[in-house]
Each structure stands twice: as C-alpha cells, then as structure tokens.
Enzyme design. Structure first.
Site, mmCIF file in Angstrom:
data_model
loop_
_atom_site.group_PDB
_atom_site.id
_atom_site.type_symbol
_atom_site.label_atom_id
_atom_site.label_comp_id
_atom_site.label_asym_id
_atom_site.label_seq_id
_atom_site.Cartn_x
_atom_site.Cartn_y
_atom_site.Cartn_z
ATOM 1 C CB CYS A 1 14.945 -34.495 24.715
ATOM 2 S SG CYS A 1 13.248 -34.134 24.941
ATOM 3 C CB CYS B 1 4.596 -68.381 10.991
ATOM 4 S SG CYS B 1 4.327 -70.015 9.747
#
Length: 364
Positions: free
Chosen positions: A53, A337
């Site tokens: 679906c 980072c």
C-alpha cells in the site's frame, strides 16, 4: 477481492473528495509537491520503492530533513497512465509505489533505503500483508548503477543480520517509469487520518513493524530540563549540546575510538551512530558515513560564522551534534562530523544491558 478493506476506504475517500472539491477549494497535492520540487535550490536525486500500500510507504518519509518530495504512484509496468482502479485490481503490470526526491548533500540514498526496509515485510513475495497480488509486491527500482550497488549491499546486510527468519524477497530492478497516483491518494495520512490508521492496524503492518524494529518515539528518549542537564553534563558537554559550541579537534574523547558499539545522544540517549559507519576522516573529530536512522536526527541550515552548512541535531534531545558535509566516502558520500561531547559510547558487549539490543545487528 483480496483487499476489501482498502477498497472500501478508497471508495469512501473518493466520495469525500468529490463532495469537498465542489466548491473549488480542493488543491492538487501533486501540483503542490511539484511546485516545491521546482523551487528547491539544492541538488536532488530520486529513489523509487514499492512496499505494498503506497499510503503506508509515503507517510514515513514525510517531514525528514533532506527529503524534498514524496509522491504515491504506479511503477514498473508497461501500460501508460494507469488508474488506481486498474492497478489495484491487478489489470496492469504496475506496482503501487512511491517516488522519493531527496537532497544527497543532506541525506544519502543508503539512509533512505534504511528507512524503507522498516516499513513492510521484505520477505513476502506474494504481496504485502492482506493486499495480495503482483500489484502489491515489493521492489527497489534503482535509477543508476550506484543505487543498484548500494541496494544490493544493504539487502545482503539485512539477510546477514538475522532479523528475519526468511531471506529478503524484494527484487532490485532497473527503474523504467513512474506515474503519479490520483490526487486523493497523495498525503492520504493527512487527509483521512482515522481511515489511514485503521488500515495500518487492520492490515497487520504496524504489528509487524513493532515486532522487528524500534519505531523512533520521543517518549522513549525524553529530553531532561536544562536545570537537570547542567547537573548531569560537564560544562563542555552543555556548551556543545545546548549552546552550539564546538570542541577542539584532535583533543576529544572519541576521535580515535576504534571499539565496536554505538554512539547515543548524551542528552536523550537516542541512538545516533554505529561504529561500523565510523571512519578516520583526518578532521580531528569522530566522523561517520551515515547515522543509524535518519529519523533520530534533524538537519537545519546553519548560516553562522559567515558560512552555509548543514547542522546535525539530535531530534529528541534537541541538541547540537555537529555538521554533515558532502566530502565523505562511498557509498554515501557524506561525512557526519560530530562532537564527542555530544555523544556517549556504548560498547557492543554492553548494549544489551543498556537497552540497545535491537541495534546489535548494526555492528559488523
């Protein structure tokens, strides 16, 4: 019919849309999404998936930073411009699908697939829950060879993880076409929330997902008050997480850490990164190619210090983690980072006792 409940829900929706659109106030969700896509200033790529679906595959991608547009539709068939009635009845060779447009500088294709895996039963080759037939079979439609390679690698990873008793049945096939579905199917979870939730529960999809995956929920990872955080955190941890400070490079706890385990939010405890995705970037800060799950993060634009960067924040901790850059390694091309002070490391052997057993499969 093999899918009576969905058919009745769709029929009711058609009637409702017809009634509400008579006054001319009903706008096209597809047109709105196209307008947003055209005006988007960043880079974009497309990912196309089928997982039963399409209402239930579209909604999980909405509201995630880096996702530009999510459209429900029909993919992989030979017939042109198919209708919902044609596809859902099995009279075409198309599958119900969604097409996700995303910014690869903010979220990687690998992260997008990681979310997709958790929305359906990838071991079912006959349909999806009580929607049976080829029109409801799953598929990953790759748009280029890079996507094909990433999808195949991640599929192998799911098989090797042991999460499922059976092998993944989802095929990885070349993308050929995608036709947007009718307007009333777009953002169905918003238009008919009660019917949408009833369908998810009644089909067994929600039960299956909860049995195999952790569903990101704020209640499980609450954010303490700032008063409590000042008592709990070190001055540096508080400055980084609550005041957007940056710790010194090469002089932090986890930059050189090579132990196996996961990194969690120091504020809320939400899972953030796996040691399997950590690499030495040379920056002096712990760097990762992708998060455990993008849904635990927020990535707003940071325009401070005369630069334009993508900030990375812990969604449930509402805390600063670091930034993400597009100079990372393959397969994602991204470098998350992070500040060590924003995270807590949980060693692999301690994960079960600490309540993170469900993420052990993420540690290679």
């Amino acid at each position: 019919m093999n899918y009576p409940i969905k058919s009745m829900v769709a029929a009711f929706s058609l009637l409702l849309i017809a009634v509400t659109s008579c006054n001319g106030s009903e706008k096209s969700a597809e047109n709105n999404k196209t307008a947003n896509l055209v005006s988007y200033p960043g880079n974009t790529e497309k990912a196309t998936f089928a997982g039963g679906c399409f209402w239930c595959i579209e909604s999980p991608f909405e509201g995630i930073d880096g996702i530009v547009s999510v459209v429900s539709g029909y993919a992989g068939g030979k017939e042109k411009n198919p209708s919902y009635q044609q596809v859902s009845s099995g009279k075409t060779s198309h599958k119900e699908a969604v097409q996700v447009t995303f910014d690869p500088d903010v979220i990687s294709y690998s992260e997008v697939i990681d979310i997709f895996w958790q929305q359906y039963d990838p071991t079912d080759d006959g349909g999806s829950f009580y929607d049976r037939g080829s029109q409801y079979q799953s598929a990953i439609f790759y748009h280029d060879n890079k996507q094909k390679k990433v999808a195949q690698s991640l599929k192998e990873g799911i098989d090797d993880s042991g999460i499922f008793d059976k092998p993944v049945a989802t095929p990885i096939v070349k993308f050929t076409n995608f036709y947007p579905a009718e307007d009333y199917h777009q953002d169905y979870y918003k238009k008919e929330p009660a019917a949408y939730k009833s369908y998810r529960v009644g089909s067994g999809r929600d039960r299956f997902i909860s049995e195999h995956w952790e569903i990101p929920k704020e209640g499980k990872y609450p954010k303490p008050s700032k008063k409590d955080l000042k008592e709990k955190l070190t001055p540096l941890q508080y400055q980084v997480t609550m005041e957007d400070a940056t710790e010194r490079s090469f002089d932090n706890t986890y930059n050189g850490n090579k132990e196996s385990g996961i990194y969690v939010c120091i504020v809320s405890g939400a899972p953030l990164f796996s040691s399997s995705d950590k690499y030495e970037s040379g920056s002096g800060w712990p760097s990762f190619s992708k998060p455990i799950d993008a849904r635990y993060l927020e990535k707003p634009t940071d325009r401070g210090h005369g630069m334009v960067r993508v900030e990375v924040r812990s969604k449930f901790g509402d805390s600063h983690l670091g930034h993400v850059f597009n100079d990372g390694p393959e397969p994602t091309g991204l470098r998350y980072c992070m500040n060590s002070a924003a995270m807590k490391f949980i060693a692999k052997e301690d994960m079960k006792a600490a309540g993170y057993e469900q993420f052990l499969w993420k540690i290679k």
